[in-house]
Scaffold this motif. Sequence first.
Motif, short mmCIF file in Angstrom:
data_model
loop_
_atom_site.label_atom_id
_atom_site.label_comp_id
_atom_site.label_asym_id
_atom_site.label_seq_id
_atom_site.Cartn_x
_atom_site.Cartn_y
_atom_site.Cartn_z
N GLY A 34 0.82 -1.20 0.00
CA GLY A 34 0.00 0.00 0.00
C GLY A 34 0.85 1.25 0.00
N PRO A 35 0.24 2.35 -0.33
CA PRO A 35 0.98 3.60 -0.38
C PRO A 35 1.33 4.09 1.02
CG PRO A 35 -1.33 3.99 -0.80
CD PRO A 35 -1.14 2.50 -0.73
N ALA A 36 2.37 4.89 1.13
CA ALA A 36 2.78 5.43 2.42
C ALA A 36 1.73 6.38 2.97
CB ALA A 36 4.12 6.14 2.27
N ASP A 37 1.04 7.09 2.09
CA ASP A 37 0.00 8.04 2.49
C ASP A 37 -1.29 7.71 1.75
OD1 ASP A 37 -1.44 10.15 3.44
OD2 ASP A 37 -0.27 11.70 2.45
N PRO A 38 -2.08 6.79 2.27
CA PRO A 38 -3.30 6.39 1.56
C PRO A 38 -4.33 7.51 1.46
CG PRO A 38 -3.27 5.42 3.74
CD PRO A 38 -1.94 6.07 3.54
N VAL A 39 -4.34 8.45 2.40
CA VAL A 39 -5.30 9.54 2.37
C VAL A 39 -5.04 10.45 1.18
CG1 VAL A 39 -6.22 11.52 3.65
CG2 VAL A 39 -5.68 9.41 4.85
N MET A 41 -3.98 9.55 -1.72
CA MET A 41 -4.55 8.87 -2.88
C MET A 41 -6.07 9.08 -2.92
SD MET A 41 -4.25 4.81 -3.80
CE MET A 41 -5.05 4.35 -2.26
N LEU A 42 -6.72 8.97 -1.77
CA LEU A 42 -8.16 9.19 -1.69
C LEU A 42 -8.51 10.64 -2.02
CD1 LEU A 42 -10.86 7.79 -0.93
CD2 LEU A 42 -10.51 8.69 1.37
N MET A 43 -7.69 11.55 -1.52
CA MET A 43 -7.91 12.97 -1.78
C MET A 43 -7.81 13.27 -3.28
SD MET A 43 -6.06 16.25 0.01
CE MET A 43 -4.46 15.76 -0.55
N HIS A 44 -6.89 12.62 -3.93
CA HIS A 44 -6.73 12.81 -5.38
C HIS A 44 -7.96 12.29 -6.13
CE1 HIS A 44 -4.74 13.32 -9.20
NE2 HIS A 44 -5.01 12.07 -9.50
N ARG A 45 -8.49 11.14 -5.69
CA ARG A 45 -9.68 10.57 -6.33
C ARG A 45 -10.92 11.43 -6.17
NH1 ARG A 45 -9.10 5.39 -3.74
NH2 ARG A 45 -7.25 4.64 -4.72
N HIS A 46 -11.01 12.09 -5.02
CA HIS A 46 -12.18 12.91 -4.71
C HIS A 46 -11.81 14.40 -4.70
CE1 HIS A 46 -14.61 9.40 -3.80
NE2 HIS A 46 -13.58 8.92 -3.15
N GLN A 47 -10.95 14.78 -5.62
CA GLN A 47 -10.43 16.14 -5.68
C GLN A 47 -11.54 17.18 -5.84
OE1 GLN A 47 -7.53 16.56 -8.75
NE2 GLN A 47 -6.96 18.62 -8.16
N GLU A 48 -12.48 16.91 -6.72
CA GLU A 48 -13.59 17.84 -6.95
C GLU A 48 -14.41 18.05 -5.68
OE1 GLU A 48 -16.01 20.06 -9.81
OE2 GLU A 48 -14.21 18.92 -10.23
N LEU A 49 -14.73 16.97 -5.00
CA LEU A 49 -15.49 17.04 -3.76
C LEU A 49 -14.75 17.85 -2.70
CD1 LEU A 49 -17.81 16.05 -1.86
CD2 LEU A 49 -16.40 14.04 -1.42
N CYS A 50 -13.46 17.59 -2.53
CA CYS A 50 -12.67 18.28 -1.51
C CYS A 50 -12.47 19.75 -1.85
CB CYS A 50 -11.31 17.60 -1.35
SG CYS A 50 -11.42 15.92 -0.70
N ALA A 73 -12.93 3.47 5.92
CA ALA A 73 -12.12 4.50 6.56
C ALA A 73 -10.99 3.87 7.39
CB ALA A 73 -12.99 5.38 7.44
N ALA A 74 -11.26 2.72 7.98
CA ALA A 74 -10.23 2.03 8.76
C ALA A 74 -9.06 1.61 7.87
CB ALA A 74 -10.82 0.81 9.47
N ARG A 75 -9.34 1.30 6.62
CA ARG A 75 -8.26 0.95 5.69
C ARG A 75 -7.39 2.16 5.36
NH1 ARG A 75 -11.88 -2.84 1.80
NH2 ARG A 75 -12.05 -4.56 3.27
N PHE A 76 -7.95 3.35 5.59
CA PHE A 76 -7.20 4.59 5.39
C PHE A 76 -6.69 5.13 6.71
CE2 PHE A 76 -9.75 4.32 1.54
CZ PHE A 76 -8.80 4.60 0.58
#
Length: 91
Positions: A34-39, A41-50, A73-76
Amino acid sequence: MVTGVLDVMCAMGVVGVALVTGMADVAHGGRAAGPADPVRMLMHRHQELCAHAVDALEIAAGLEAHGVTDRTAARFRHRDVFSLAEELYAR
């Protein structure tokens, strides 16, 4: 021709869920570190929302609408969707 699990999920339209839940890593041959910073990656996927959110609750509602649960969320590395949303909003 479908070559793998990820291709099947893409054809079925569930790639977003697979990426959010981490199933895509398993589809490519086992358990990934997994990535060192999974959040991030999630932030990039939901960039428009954020980018357009006025508070963390709006991000939490959007994440839940996209199928993110407390278990996801626990996985992140967060206890629930709300704490994950707070970090996304803070970033």
